[in-house]
Design a protein around this motif. Structure first.
Motif, PDB file in Angstrom:
ATOM      1  N   MET A   1     -27.948 -11.645  -9.083  1.00 35.85           N
ATOM      2  CA  MET A   1     -27.060 -12.781  -9.252  1.00 35.85           C
ATOM      3  C   MET A   1     -27.664 -14.005  -8.569  1.00 35.85           C
ATOM      4  N   GLN A   2     -27.626 -15.155  -9.310  1.00 38.44           N
ATOM      5  CA  GLN A   2     -28.197 -16.372  -8.760  1.00 38.44           C
ATOM      6  C   GLN A   2     -27.262 -16.988  -7.741  1.00 38.44           C
ATOM      7  N   LYS A   3     -27.859 -17.532  -6.724  1.00 36.60           N
ATOM      8  CA  LYS A   3     -27.078 -18.235  -5.718  1.00 36.60           C
ATOM      9  C   LYS A   3     -26.877 -19.673  -6.190  1.00 36.60           C
ATOM     10  N   SER A   4     -25.650 -20.137  -6.142  1.00 34.24           N
ATOM     11  CA  SER A   4     -25.328 -21.478  -6.606  1.00 34.24           C
ATOM     12  C   SER A   4     -25.883 -22.527  -5.654  1.00 34.24           C
ATOM     13  N   THR A   5     -26.445 -23.577  -6.247  1.00 35.83           N
ATOM     14  CA  THR A   5     -26.983 -24.669  -5.439  1.00 35.83           C
ATOM     15  C   THR A   5     -26.006 -25.838  -5.395  1.00 35.83           C
ATOM     16  N   GLU A   6     -24.812 -25.614  -5.871  1.00 37.97           N
ATOM     17  CA  GLU A   6     -23.822 -26.681  -5.906  1.00 37.97           C
ATOM     18  C   GLU A   6     -22.989 -26.704  -4.639  1.00 37.97           C
ATOM     19  N   THR A   7     -22.563 -27.894  -4.300  1.00 42.74           N
ATOM     20  CA  THR A   7     -21.730 -28.096  -3.124  1.00 42.74           C
ATOM     21  C   THR A   7     -20.314 -28.413  -3.570  1.00 42.74           C
ATOM     22  N   SER A   8     -19.343 -27.712  -3.009  1.00 40.56           N
ATOM     23  CA  SER A   8     -17.950 -27.975  -3.318  1.00 40.56           C
ATOM     24  C   SER A   8     -17.516 -29.246  -2.580  1.00 40.56           C
ATOM     25  N   ILE A   9     -16.890 -30.154  -3.328  1.00 42.12           N
ATOM     26  CA  ILE A   9     -16.451 -31.415  -2.743  1.00 42.12           C
ATOM     27  C   ILE A   9     -14.946 -31.397  -2.468  1.00 42.12           C
ATOM     28  N   LYS A  10     -14.164 -30.892  -3.453  1.00 38.76           N
ATOM     29  CA  LYS A  10     -12.704 -30.921  -3.303  1.00 38.76           C
ATOM     30  C   LYS A  10     -12.078 -29.823  -4.142  1.00 38.76           C
ATOM     31  N   ASN A  11     -11.128 -29.119  -3.581  1.00 37.87           N
ATOM     32  CA  ASN A  11     -10.282 -28.173  -4.311  1.00 37.87           C
ATOM     33  C   ASN A  11      -8.914 -28.827  -4.447  1.00 37.87           C
ATOM     34  N   ALA A  12      -8.470 -28.994  -5.694  1.00 37.51           N
ATOM     35  CA  ALA A  12      -7.185 -29.644  -5.933  1.00 37.51           C
ATOM     36  C   ALA A  12      -6.044 -28.737  -5.519  1.00 37.51           C
ATOM     37  N   GLU A  13      -4.968 -29.354  -5.067  1.00 35.36           N
ATOM     38  CA  GLU A  13      -3.742 -28.644  -4.738  1.00 35.36           C
ATOM     39  C   GLU A  13      -2.684 -29.078  -5.746  1.00 35.36           C
ATOM     40  N   PHE A  14      -1.659 -28.244  -5.921  1.00 34.59           N
ATOM     41  CA  PHE A  14      -0.615 -28.529  -6.892  1.00 34.59           C
ATOM     42  C   PHE A  14       0.700 -28.809  -6.187  1.00 34.59           C
ATOM     43  N   VAL A  15       1.502 -29.691  -6.789  1.00 37.60           N
ATOM     44  CA  VAL A  15       2.785 -30.070  -6.202  1.00 37.60           C
ATOM     45  C   VAL A  15       3.730 -28.874  -6.216  1.00 37.60           C
ATOM     46  N   SER A  16       4.657 -28.855  -5.286  1.00 40.30           N
ATOM     47  CA  SER A  16       5.554 -27.702  -5.125  1.00 40.30           C
ATOM     48  C   SER A  16       6.579 -27.583  -6.246  1.00 40.30           C
ATOM     49  N   ASN A  17       6.907 -28.681  -6.933  1.00 33.22           N
ATOM     50  CA  ASN A  17       7.930 -28.625  -7.974  1.00 33.22           C
ATOM     51  C   ASN A  17       7.352 -28.482  -9.383  1.00 33.22           C
ATOM     52  N   LEU A  18       6.110 -28.071  -9.509  1.00 34.26           N
ATOM     53  CA  LEU A  18       5.478 -27.918 -10.823  1.00 34.26           C
ATOM     54  C   LEU A  18       6.187 -26.843 -11.655  1.00 34.26           C
ATOM     55  N   ALA A  19       6.574 -25.744 -11.050  1.00 36.51           N
ATOM     56  CA  ALA A  19       7.275 -24.679 -11.779  1.00 36.51           C
ATOM     57  C   ALA A  19       8.606 -25.194 -12.333  1.00 36.51           C
ATOM     58  N   GLN A  20       9.317 -25.973 -11.536  1.00 37.75           N
ATOM     59  CA  GLN A  20      10.583 -26.541 -12.011  1.00 37.75           C
ATOM     60  C   GLN A  20      10.351 -27.435 -13.220  1.00 37.75           C
ATOM     61  N   TYR A  21       9.297 -28.245 -13.174  1.00 34.97           N
ATOM     62  CA  TYR A  21       8.969 -29.139 -14.290  1.00 34.97           C
ATOM     63  C   TYR A  21       8.711 -28.337 -15.559  1.00 34.97           C
ATOM     64  N   TRP A  22       7.936 -27.254 -15.453  1.00 33.92           N
ATOM     65  CA  TRP A  22       7.626 -26.447 -16.632  1.00 33.92           C
ATOM     66  C   TRP A  22       8.847 -25.703 -17.156  1.00 33.92           C
ATOM     67  N   LEU A  23       9.759 -25.295 -16.292  1.00 33.10           N
ATOM     68  CA  LEU A  23      10.938 -24.552 -16.714  1.00 33.10           C
ATOM     69  C   LEU A  23      12.027 -25.446 -17.324  1.00 33.10           C
ATOM     70  N   THR A  24      12.061 -26.699 -16.939  1.00 36.84           N
ATOM     71  CA  THR A  24      13.154 -27.595 -17.323  1.00 36.84           C
ATOM     72  C   THR A  24      13.325 -27.802 -18.829  1.00 36.84           C
ATOM     73  N   PRO A  25      12.293 -28.148 -19.615  1.00 39.62           N
ATOM     74  CA  PRO A  25      12.541 -28.430 -21.044  1.00 39.62           C
ATOM     75  C   PRO A  25      13.179 -27.255 -21.793  1.00 39.62           C
ATOM     76  N   PHE A  26      12.668 -26.059 -21.602  1.00 37.46           N
ATOM     77  CA  PHE A  26      13.228 -24.901 -22.306  1.00 37.46           C
ATOM     78  C   PHE A  26      14.614 -24.566 -21.767  1.00 37.46           C
TER      79      PHE A  26
END
Length: 182
Positions: A1-26
């Motif tokens: 397996m090749q070792k990645s030469t890339e550097t991680s800059i940022k891991n995105a986080e998700f808002v806490s009310n995302l599940a509520q948003y997805w559940l609301t329309p239905f």
């Protein structure tokens, strides 16, 4: 397996009310239909568990060369988009998104076969800031890849090559004129 030469800059986080948003329309749809009212009692707990699991499996990582998006519960997918292929990143916020204080970030790439965005990323914390980071890294990567021809020896080689191309084109043109006459 090749070792990645890339550097991680940022891991995105998700808002806490995302599940509520997805559940609301239905949930609204079920609530306004007579048949849907009993189903609503099933939908809310099942939908809540499913969306929470989906969100837990989502990740968005910005590296120095690409954007990596992982998601899925039953079928897991990983999209890796090279930053130099990104042509547009739009921030979208509809009425329901404004109510939940969410943004959708769309990613479009060069050579995309279908219309619409390649990736739709909803519910990223500070979506505008994340978009700016991706575009800044894309610009930084583009600046690193621009060839710098400052060496006089390279200039001489380029002029010589252009002269050879010009001479070849003149010979081809002369041959085509001779063939047209005969």
């Amino acid at each position: 397996m090749q070792k990645s030469t890339e550097t991680s800059i940022k891991n995105a986080e998700f808002v806490s009310n995302l599940a509520q948003y997805w559940l609301t329309p239905f949930s609204i749809f079920l609530a306004i239909t007579i048949v849907g009212l009993p189903l609503l009692l099933l939908w809310l707990p099942i939908g809540h568990v499913f969306t929470r699991r989906y969100i837990a499996n989502m990740s968005i990582e910005l590296t120095d060369k690409k954007l990596i998006v992982r998601k899925g519960v039953f079928t897991r997918t990983e999209n890796s988009v090279p930053l130099d292929k990104i042509t547009d990143m739009a921030l979208i916020q509809g009425p329901l998104m404004r109510f939940f204080k969410l943004h959708k970030l769309t990613v479009e790439t060069a050579g995309q076969s279908d219309s619409g965005a390649l990736l739709n990323l909803t519910g990223i914390v500070n979506a505008a800031e994340f978009r700016s980071m991706v575009l800044a890294q894309k610009e930084k990567l583009n600046q690193l890849e621009v060839p710098q021809i400052q060496d006089e020896n390279n200039d001489t080689q380029v002029v010589s090559l252009l002269q050879e191309i010009s001479d070849t084109l003149k010979r081809i043109e002369a041959n085509s004129k001779n063939n047209a006459v005969t």
